[in-house]
Motif scaffolding. Structure first.
Motif, PDB file in Angstrom:
ATOM      1  N   ASP A  65      19.132 -65.118-111.756  1.00  0.00           N
ATOM      2  CA  ASP A  65      19.711 -66.421-111.326  1.00  0.00           C
ATOM      3  C   ASP A  65      18.664 -67.229-112.453  1.00  0.00           C
ATOM      4  O   ASP A  65      18.329 -68.580-112.610  1.00  0.00           O
ATOM      5  CB  ASP A  65      19.017 -67.289-110.360  1.00  0.00           C
ATOM      6  CG  ASP A  65      19.437 -66.314-109.018  1.00  0.00           C
ATOM      7  OD1 ASP A  65      20.389 -65.711-108.881  1.00  0.00           O
ATOM      8  OD2 ASP A  65      18.748 -66.862-107.947  1.00  0.00           O
ATOM      9  N   THR A  83      26.013 -59.525-110.161  1.00  0.00           N
ATOM     10  CA  THR A  83      25.795 -60.778-108.819  1.00  0.00           C
ATOM     11  C   THR A  83      25.853 -59.460-108.007  1.00  0.00           C
ATOM     12  O   THR A  83      26.449 -59.005-107.269  1.00  0.00           O
ATOM     13  CB  THR A  83      26.602 -61.883-108.826  1.00  0.00           C
ATOM     14  OG1 THR A  83      27.084 -62.345-109.958  1.00  0.00           O
ATOM     15  CG2 THR A  83      26.654 -62.465-107.472  1.00  0.00           C
ATOM     16  N   VAL A 109      25.357 -69.302-107.381  1.00  0.00           N
ATOM     17  CA  VAL A 109      24.115 -69.239-108.655  1.00  0.00           C
ATOM     18  C   VAL A 109      24.699 -69.552-110.006  1.00  0.00           C
ATOM     19  O   VAL A 109      25.989 -69.953-110.058  1.00  0.00           O
ATOM     20  CB  VAL A 109      24.059 -67.646-108.216  1.00  0.00           C
ATOM     21  CG1 VAL A 109      23.308 -67.619-106.587  1.00  0.00           C
ATOM     22  CG2 VAL A 109      24.933 -66.984-108.585  1.00  0.00           C
ATOM     23  N   HIS A 163      22.115 -63.268-105.561  1.00  0.00           N
ATOM     24  CA  HIS A 163      22.122 -63.431-106.733  1.00  0.00           C
ATOM     25  C   HIS A 163      21.961 -62.312-108.186  1.00  0.00           C
ATOM     26  O   HIS A 163      23.504 -62.042-108.234  1.00  0.00           O
ATOM     27  CB  HIS A 163      19.831 -62.683-106.859  1.00  0.00           C
ATOM     28  CG  HIS A 163      19.239 -62.976-106.182  1.00  0.00           C
ATOM     29  ND1 HIS A 163      18.727 -64.349-105.819  1.00  0.00           N
ATOM     30  CD2 HIS A 163      19.110 -62.215-104.610  1.00  0.00           C
ATOM     31  CE1 HIS A 163      17.640 -64.358-104.659  1.00  0.00           C
ATOM     32  NE2 HIS A 163      17.824 -63.481-103.788  1.00  0.00           N
ATOM     33  N   ARG A 164      22.797 -63.525-109.330  1.00  0.00           N
ATOM     34  CA  ARG A 164      22.854 -63.069-110.423  1.00  0.00           C
ATOM     35  C   ARG A 164      21.346 -62.247-111.081  1.00  0.00           C
ATOM     36  O   ARG A 164      20.530 -62.861-111.386  1.00  0.00           O
ATOM     37  CB  ARG A 164      23.651 -64.307-111.397  1.00  0.00           C
ATOM     38  CG  ARG A 164      24.840 -64.449-110.799  1.00  0.00           C
ATOM     39  CD  ARG A 164      25.473 -65.577-112.043  1.00  0.00           C
ATOM     40  NE  ARG A 164      26.623 -65.940-111.461  1.00  0.00           N
ATOM     41  CZ  ARG A 164      27.581 -65.475-111.965  1.00  0.00           C
ATOM     42  NH1 ARG A 164      27.901 -64.123-112.280  1.00  0.00           N
ATOM     43  NH2 ARG A 164      28.691 -66.045-111.276  1.00  0.00           N
TER      44      ARG A 164
END
Length: 244
Positions: A197, A117, A19, A181-182
């Protein structure tokens, strides 16, 4: 970038490095005031070092035999928190990380960013899932990142000193979908924004005078061990806070 050493078939997850960079959503050059990558694992005394050189080490706290797992990839590690308990359970393993109060994490009215994250599935979201926070939702002030209970949306929350009103920026998409996902929260002036993201997925207006500063510890994975605590039950990596 992290690449799995082997397929984690029991966990059915992929590497968290697939990501965008956490701070890619912001144009300024912020100063990192706290970062935990978990790559080195715990020290001999069980602490987790801050890799920014600015923050304090984390210690793990637990009740009912809860523990936080360190999971390996080819180049580092990430962590997994205890699974949700049945509502009828009389004993529920829970665990969180904690670091002592740090003035660098009390931004006042200045621009500030915090994020991580995350990998979590909808069934792991029981109530709101607190990923990271400093402060509580009373007049002492607070900043927080959580996953909402209903649709698994990322939520950035701030509360100002002298007020109990919470301001929430909710993402337009879920992050409780079994993918890495960040997620980044950014407070800048009168705006609170949540990025997923690297993309702005939601924002809200807050008072430009809203001041955040308290003497509370940093907690990752949950707010406390009360019966109704909003514990996080997923996987986590690269927890950061940035000033500016």
């Amino acid at each position: 970038m992290k690449v799995p050493a082997r397929l984690l078939t029991l966990l059915l997850i992929t590497t968290p490095a697939a990501v965008p960079a956490l701070a890619a959503s912001a144009t300024a050059a912020p100063r990192t005031v706290m970062r935990y990558t978990f790559d080195a694992g715990p020290t001999a005394t069980g602490r987790i070092a801050d890799t920014s050189g600015s923050g304090a080490p984390l210690t793990m706290r637990s009740v009912d035999g809860g523990t936080i797992r360190f999971l390996r990839t080819a180049t580092g590690r990430y962590v997994g928190f205890p699974a949700p308990c049945a509502r009828t359970a009389t004993r529920c393993p829970r665990a969180l990380f904690e670091a002592p109060d740090d003035n660098d994490l009390d931004p006042g009215t200045a621009p500030f960013r915090w994020g991580a994250t995350v990998y979590v599935k909808q069934w792991q979201v029981i109530g709101s899932s607190n990923i990271m926070q400093k402060g509580v939702s009373d007049t002492q002030s607070q900043w927080k990142l959580q996953v909402g209970a209903n649709r698994g949306k990322a939520q950035c929350v701030v509360v100002g000193r002298g007020s109990s009103q919470a301001y929430v920026a909710r993402s337009s998409i879920t992050v409780a979908d079994g993918a890495w996902h960040r997620v980044l929260c950014r407070r800048s002036g009168a705006t609170l924004t949540v990025y997923v993201d690297g993309v702005d997925r939601g924002h809200t207006v807050i008072p430009s005078t809203l001041e955040i500063g308290n003497n509370m510890p940093l907690r990752i994975g949950g707010p406390n061990f009360n019966t109704t605590s909003d514990m996080y039950h997923g996987y986590l990596d690269d927890v950061v806070a940035l000033a500016g």
